[in-house]
Design an enzyme around this catalytic site. Structure first.
Site, short mmCIF file in Angstrom:
data_model
loop_
_atom_site.label_atom_id
_atom_site.label_comp_id
_atom_site.label_asym_id
_atom_site.label_seq_id
_atom_site.Cartn_x
_atom_site.Cartn_y
_atom_site.Cartn_z
N LYS A 113 1.07 -1.12 0.01
CA LYS A 113 0.03 -0.04 0.06
C LYS A 113 0.85 1.29 0.04
O LYS A 113 0.46 2.28 -0.55
CB LYS A 113 -1.09 0.19 1.16
CG LYS A 113 -1.91 -1.18 1.10
CD LYS A 113 -3.31 -0.70 1.95
CE LYS A 113 -4.31 -2.04 1.51
NZ LYS A 113 -5.68 -1.70 2.41
N LYS A 200 -5.07 -9.73 -6.36
CA LYS A 200 -6.28 -9.97 -5.33
C LYS A 200 -7.44 -8.88 -5.80
O LYS A 200 -6.99 -7.72 -6.06
CB LYS A 200 -5.95 -9.43 -4.10
CG LYS A 200 -6.99 -9.71 -3.04
CD LYS A 200 -6.48 -9.35 -1.62
CE LYS A 200 -6.95 -7.99 -1.27
NZ LYS A 200 -7.45 -7.63 0.21
N LYS A 203 -11.10 -3.38 -3.20
CA LYS A 203 -12.13 -2.15 -3.38
C LYS A 203 -11.31 -1.05 -3.98
O LYS A 203 -11.91 -0.04 -4.74
CB LYS A 203 -12.47 -1.79 -1.86
CG LYS A 203 -13.57 -2.86 -1.32
CD LYS A 203 -13.87 -1.96 0.08
CE LYS A 203 -13.85 -3.00 1.07
NZ LYS A 203 -12.51 -2.83 2.08
N1 AQP Z 1 -10.04 -10.68 -2.99
C1 AQP Z 1 -10.38 -11.11 -1.82
N2 AQP Z 1 -10.75 -12.39 -1.58
C2 AQP Z 1 -11.03 -13.05 -0.21
N3 AQP Z 1 -11.15 -12.24 0.96
C3 AQP Z 1 -11.03 -10.92 0.69
N4 AQP Z 1 -10.97 -9.78 1.30
C4 AQP Z 1 -10.80 -8.80 1.08
N5 AQP Z 1 -10.36 -8.95 -0.22
C5 AQP Z 1 -10.71 -10.33 -0.64
C6 AQP Z 1 -11.28 -10.04 3.04
O1 AQP Z 1 -12.30 -9.21 3.36
C7 AQP Z 1 -11.88 -8.89 4.89
C8 AQP Z 1 -12.15 -7.39 4.92
O2 AQP Z 1 -11.14 -6.66 4.11
P1 AQP Z 1 -11.09 -5.18 4.18
O3 AQP Z 1 -11.82 -4.39 3.50
O4 AQP Z 1 -10.87 -4.86 5.73
O5 AQP Z 1 -9.57 -5.10 3.72
P2 AQP Z 1 -8.61 -5.40 2.56
O6 AQP Z 1 -8.63 -7.04 2.77
O7 AQP Z 1 -7.80 -4.52 2.16
O8 AQP Z 1 -9.99 -5.50 1.43
P3 AQP Z 1 -9.90 -4.71 0.02
O9 AQP Z 1 -11.17 -5.07 -0.79
O10 AQP Z 1 -8.65 -5.20 -0.51
O11 AQP Z 1 -9.99 -3.29 0.65
P4 AQP Z 1 -8.72 -2.10 0.26
O12 AQP Z 1 -8.63 -2.29 -1.28
O13 AQP Z 1 -9.45 -0.90 0.76
O14 AQP Z 1 -7.52 -2.39 0.82
C9 AQP Z 1 -10.47 -9.45 5.06
O15 AQP Z 1 -11.21 -10.71 5.85
C10 AQP Z 1 -10.11 -9.81 3.96
O16 AQP Z 1 -9.39 -10.80 4.09
#
Ligand code: AQP
Length: 339
Positions: A113, A200, A203
């Site tokens: 990040k 992955k 969001k």
């Molecule tokens: N692609 C994914 N596959 C499986 N699990 C996922 N999680 C996120 N993306 C995937 C799971 O969702 C939970 C919460 O995630 P988060 O929003 O707190 O943070 P993150 O993992 O950083 O999710 P994003 O969508 O990638 O958000 P941004 O882009 O804002 O960083 C966690 O249990 C995560 O494993």
């Protein structure tokens, strides 16, 4: 016998996608009866990257509403907003003061990040895993259902609790903080981007076509699946490292239709992309339809959502207050009752 406790959360950093659902929320739904379940909207984490204040509010509400719409049952679990419980930031500070800086610099998610942020990396981004440790440790969680990507953060929480708190400050060998275990589900542990089967689904990916949002309408879903990356091969297969898109889209299909990989393999192994994509589109649309219906009802009449969050906050305040007090005593803080 008391139920074991689980704690988890999602950041309100944008529209939740099927990765958040299949990799996290759907697992909580399956676990909530068996475990004493606490789930929060981790809004304090969401500001570790630049954010829009108006959007933070609406994303926080919509994330909480989606928990319920996806099947979290307020009778079985406590749902709350992280920033409504000041103990999270207080415990984070206490843990900051015992956590070595070089443990933080090793965190893979921070490195990834931070690269995207250039000169704008905040201390909050570096500190994100300590705040996450605070979230978990405050509730004496036994298990933390996380995706593969969050495993390193959970290990850090365990190390802080064991090596920097319990072994240093416990007087009678009784642990001050409970050491949590990861609970990683095999299926859906990682859903990949629609545009690149090796990264992955996220969001924060600037290209919306990389993900299916839980609130995407049928037309949008259809367009995104049409644009999803494919390959030149005929026939679809799981587990071929040279065909990550096939593995990812088949995996999603298997999960949203609740059918085993074996069954999907039989159905799709002799199928071309042109035949498979409409099937996947229909399966996604029908699996998301009940979630969207429930979500719309919750957002239109906010009274149910407000009550759920109020009750969840009360429950979270009680538990977190007990842990924080126990740790402050062990660290030697003067009690208010003694002045
Ligand atoms: N692609 C994914 N596959 C499986 N699990 C996922 N999680 C996120 N993306 C995937 C799971 O969702 C939970 C919460 O995630 P988060 O929003 O707190 O943070 P993150 O993992 O950083 O999710 P994003 O969508 O990638 O958000 P941004 O882009 O804002 O960083 C966690 O249990 C995560 O494993």
């Amino acid at each position: 016998m008391n139920k074991k406790r689980i704690l988890s959360g999602v950041q309100p950093t944008g529209d939740l996608h099927i990765g958040n659902w299949l990799g996290a929320i759907r697992n909580w739904v399956n676990l909530q009866k068996e475990y004493d379940t606490y789930v929060c909207v981790v809004d304090l984490h969401a500001i570790t990257v630049p954010h829009n204040p108006e959007k933070l509010k609406s994303d926080t509400l919509s994330t909480a509403a989606l928990y319920i719409a996806c099947g979290m049952d307020p009778k079985e679990c406590s749902i709350f907003v992280q920033s409504h419980i000041p103990a999270h930031t207080e415990l984070c500070w206490l843990l900051n003061c015992v956590t070595p800086l070089n443990w933080m610099e090793r965190m893979i998610q921070f490195k990834e990040k931070a690269l995207k942020q250039g000169d704008n990396v905040s201390i909050g981004l570096l500190d994100y895993p300590v705040l996450m440790a605070a979230d978990i440790l405050l509730y004496d969680a036994d298990l933390v259902p996380v995706g593969e990507d969050q495993k390193q953060h959970l290990e850090l929480a365990r190390d802080i609790a064991q090596q920097r708190i319990n072994s240093r400050f416990s007087k009678d060998k009784k642990p001050i903080l409970k050491i949590p275990q990861p609970l990683i589900m095999k299926e859906g542990a990682k859903i990949m981007s629609l545009l690149d089967g090796s990264s992955k689904m996220s969001k924060s990916d600037p290209n919306e076509n990389s993900r299916i949002g839980l609130l995407d309408n049928p037309d949008t879903i259809s367009k995104k699946i049409k644009k999803a990356k494919t390959d030149q091969h005929y026939g679809l297969e799981f587990g071929n490292p040279k065909r990550p898109e096939s593995d990812n889209l088949l995996g999603i299909y298997s999960m949203v239709t609740n059918q085993s990989k074996e069954k999907i393999r039989k159905e799709c192994s002799a199928m071309g992309w042109g035949k498979f994509k409409p099937l996947l589109t229909d399966a996604l649309i029908s699996s998301l339809e009940p979630i969207q219906k429930k979500y719309n009802a919750l957002i239109q009449d906010r009274s149910e959502l407000n009550n759920v969050l109020k009750e969840g906050t009360e429950n979270a305040k009680i538990l977190s207050g007990i842990t924080l007090q126990r740790l402050k005593e062990a660290l030697g803080f003067l009690e208010t009752t003694s002045i």
